[in-house]
Design an enzyme around this catalytic site. Structure first.
Site, PDB file in Angstrom:
ATOM      1  N   LYS A 128      24.843  51.935  17.498  1.00  0.00           N
ATOM      2  CA  LYS A 128      25.620  51.638  18.708  1.00  0.00           C
ATOM      3  C   LYS A 128      26.293  50.262  18.577  1.00  0.00           C
ATOM      4  CE  LYS A 128      22.306  54.444  21.136  1.00  0.00           C
ATOM      5  NZ  LYS A 128      21.765  54.890  22.404  1.00  0.00           N
TER       6      LYS A 128
ATOM      7  N   SER B  81      14.845  58.975  21.948  1.00  0.00           N
ATOM      8  CA  SER B  81      13.609  58.182  21.841  1.00  0.00           C
ATOM      9  C   SER B  81      12.676  58.664  20.729  1.00  0.00           C
ATOM     10  CB  SER B  81      12.882  58.145  23.185  1.00  0.00           C
ATOM     11  OG  SER B  81      13.682  57.522  24.166  1.00  0.00           O
TER      12      SER B  81
ATOM     13  N   GLU C 141      20.721  66.095  22.168  1.00  0.00           N
ATOM     14  CA  GLU C 141      20.268  64.818  22.712  1.00  0.00           C
ATOM     15  C   GLU C 141      20.193  64.907  24.233  1.00  0.00           C
ATOM     16  OE1 GLU C 141      20.821  61.403  19.840  1.00  0.00           O
ATOM     17  OE2 GLU C 141      22.628  61.474  21.048  1.00  0.00           O
TER      18      GLU C 141
ATOM     19  N   GLU D 147      26.954  58.663  25.629  1.00  0.00           N
ATOM     20  CA  GLU D 147      27.461  57.377  26.141  1.00  0.00           C
ATOM     21  C   GLU D 147      28.989  57.379  26.177  1.00  0.00           C
ATOM     22  OE1 GLU D 147      25.191  54.929  23.479  1.00  0.00           O
ATOM     23  OE2 GLU D 147      23.372  55.432  24.587  1.00  0.00           O
TER      24      GLU D 147
ATOM     25  N   GLY E 168      17.234  56.367  24.898  1.00  0.00           N
ATOM     26  CA  GLY E 168      16.969  54.959  25.197  1.00  0.00           C
ATOM     27  C   GLY E 168      16.005  54.740  26.344  1.00  0.00           C
TER      28      GLY E 168
ATOM     29  N   ASN F 213      21.868  55.665  14.650  1.00  0.00           N
ATOM     30  CA  ASN F 213      23.041  55.275  15.438  1.00  0.00           C
ATOM     31  C   ASN F 213      22.781  53.868  15.968  1.00  0.00           C
ATOM     32  OD1 ASN F 213      25.105  54.954  17.280  1.00  0.00           O
ATOM     33  ND2 ASN F 213      24.334  56.465  18.743  1.00  0.00           N
TER      34      ASN F 213
ATOM     35  N   HIS G 124      28.978  61.651  21.722  1.00  0.00           N
ATOM     36  CA  HIS G 124      27.722  61.036  22.161  1.00  0.00           C
ATOM     37  C   HIS G 124      27.763  60.906  23.687  1.00  0.00           C
ATOM     38  CE1 HIS G 124      24.522  58.132  22.790  1.00  0.00           C
ATOM     39  NE2 HIS G 124      24.062  58.487  21.599  1.00  0.00           N
TER      40      HIS G 124
HETATM   41  C1  PEP Z   1      21.008  57.935  20.570  1.00  0.00           C
HETATM   42  O1  PEP Z   1      21.620  57.078  21.160  1.00  0.00           O
HETATM   43  O2  PEP Z   1      21.631  58.788  19.917  1.00  0.00           O
HETATM   44  C2  PEP Z   1      19.559  57.948  20.659  1.00  0.00           C
HETATM   45  C3  PEP Z   1      18.920  59.024  20.330  1.00  0.00           C
HETATM   46  O3  PEP Z   1      18.958  56.784  21.116  1.00  0.00           O
HETATM   47  P1  PEP Z   1      17.375  56.493  21.246  1.00  0.00           P
HETATM   48  O4  PEP Z   1      16.717  56.952  19.968  1.00  0.00           O
HETATM   49  O5  PEP Z   1      17.281  55.031  21.430  1.00  0.00           O
HETATM   50  O6  PEP Z   1      16.897  57.267  22.420  1.00  0.00           O
END
Ligand code: PEP
Length: 246
Positions: free
Chosen positions: A11, A208, A167, A97, A173, A9, A95
């Site tokens: 973003k 992450s 998630e 966000e 992040g 992803n 997601h």
């Molecule tokens: C995400 O935004 O779906 C995600 C898992 O980000 P990150 O791997 O940077 O934590």
């Protein structure tokens, strides 16, 4: 056998030039035959170029969102048909966000999920708890409620047409990852909620994921792959995660 799947992803990151470079590096590094499916989700404006650059590769792609509407006066929105026209296989929905910054409710996410499956676009449904919810021992309640909104709208058979990504919001992040055992507990719960219909549904972990944490996560029984943010913007890191899933 569920197919291991790794989705990047991107973003709202990477310029057009960087996108081109990333796609070239990934298609070169992921040539040949693989067990794992690898997908990337660049920003909307780069999807057409992505289609062109991945044409000869075995990497597929998707969008980071999809409209709940089929067509009409919805300024700024992009429909499932439009994404399919471009060659998208996947669309991320719900997601954290978007739930947080765009105020998307679980009901709206369920509508988007339905809009995708109705057209044959595979939705990747993101679910997960915040830090405060985990500390209050509400993880299963929150994840269960997010899943149930989609089950209520699409039925278990409908949900099984998509992919689920667990998630935990506190791990996105932040560099903090759930341990493989913590993630497995929630994945097993998700598998149970999906019922027999969901036996073949891929459940990805996101939060992450890095090259050095991927293998232990993928070794868990109900972790079928990963949704990767930050590490998917570095060709070598993303390929290392894909190899761990393969
Ligand atoms: C995400 O935004 O779906 C995600 C898992 O980000 P990150 O791997 O940077 O934590």
């Amino acid at each position: 056998m569920r197919r291991p799947t790794v989705v990047g992803n991107w973003k709202m990151n990477a310029s057009f030039a960087q996108t081109t470079e990333l796609l070239a590096g990934l298609s070169e590094g992921w040539s040949g035959v693989h067990k794992a499916e690898v997908a990337v989700c660049p920003p909307y404006p780069y999807l057409a170029k992505t289609a062109e650059l991945l044409e000869q590769s075995n990497i597929v792609f998707g969008s980071q969102d999809v409209s709940q509407h089929e067509s009409g006066a919805y300024t700024g929105q992009v429909s499932a048909d439009m994404l399919l026209d471009l060659g998208c296989k996947y669309a991320i929905v719900g997601h954290s966000e978007r739930r947080e910054y765009q105020g998307e409710s679980s009901e709206l996410v369920a509508e988007k999920f339905e809009a995708a499956i109705n057209k044959g676009l595979t939705p990747i449904l993101c679910v997960g708890e915040t830090q405060a919810e985990r500390e209050s021992e509400l993880t299963f309640d929150v994840v269960g409620q997010q899943l149930r909104a989609v089950i209520d709208r699409c039925g278990l058979e409908g949900v099984a047409k998509g992919v689920v990504a667990y998630e935990p919001v506190w791990a996105i992040g932040t560099g903090l990852s759930a341990t493989p055992e913590m993630a497995q507990d929630v994945h097993a719960y998700i598998r149970e909620v999906l019922g027999p219909e969901g036996e073949q549904t891929a459940i990805l972990y996101g939060g992450s994921v890095k090259p050095d944490t991927a293998a232990a996560l993928f070794a868990q029984q109900d972790i079928d792959g990963a949704l990767v943010g930050g590490a998917s913007l570095k060709v070598e890191d993303f390929l290392a995660i894909c190899r761990a899933a393969d």
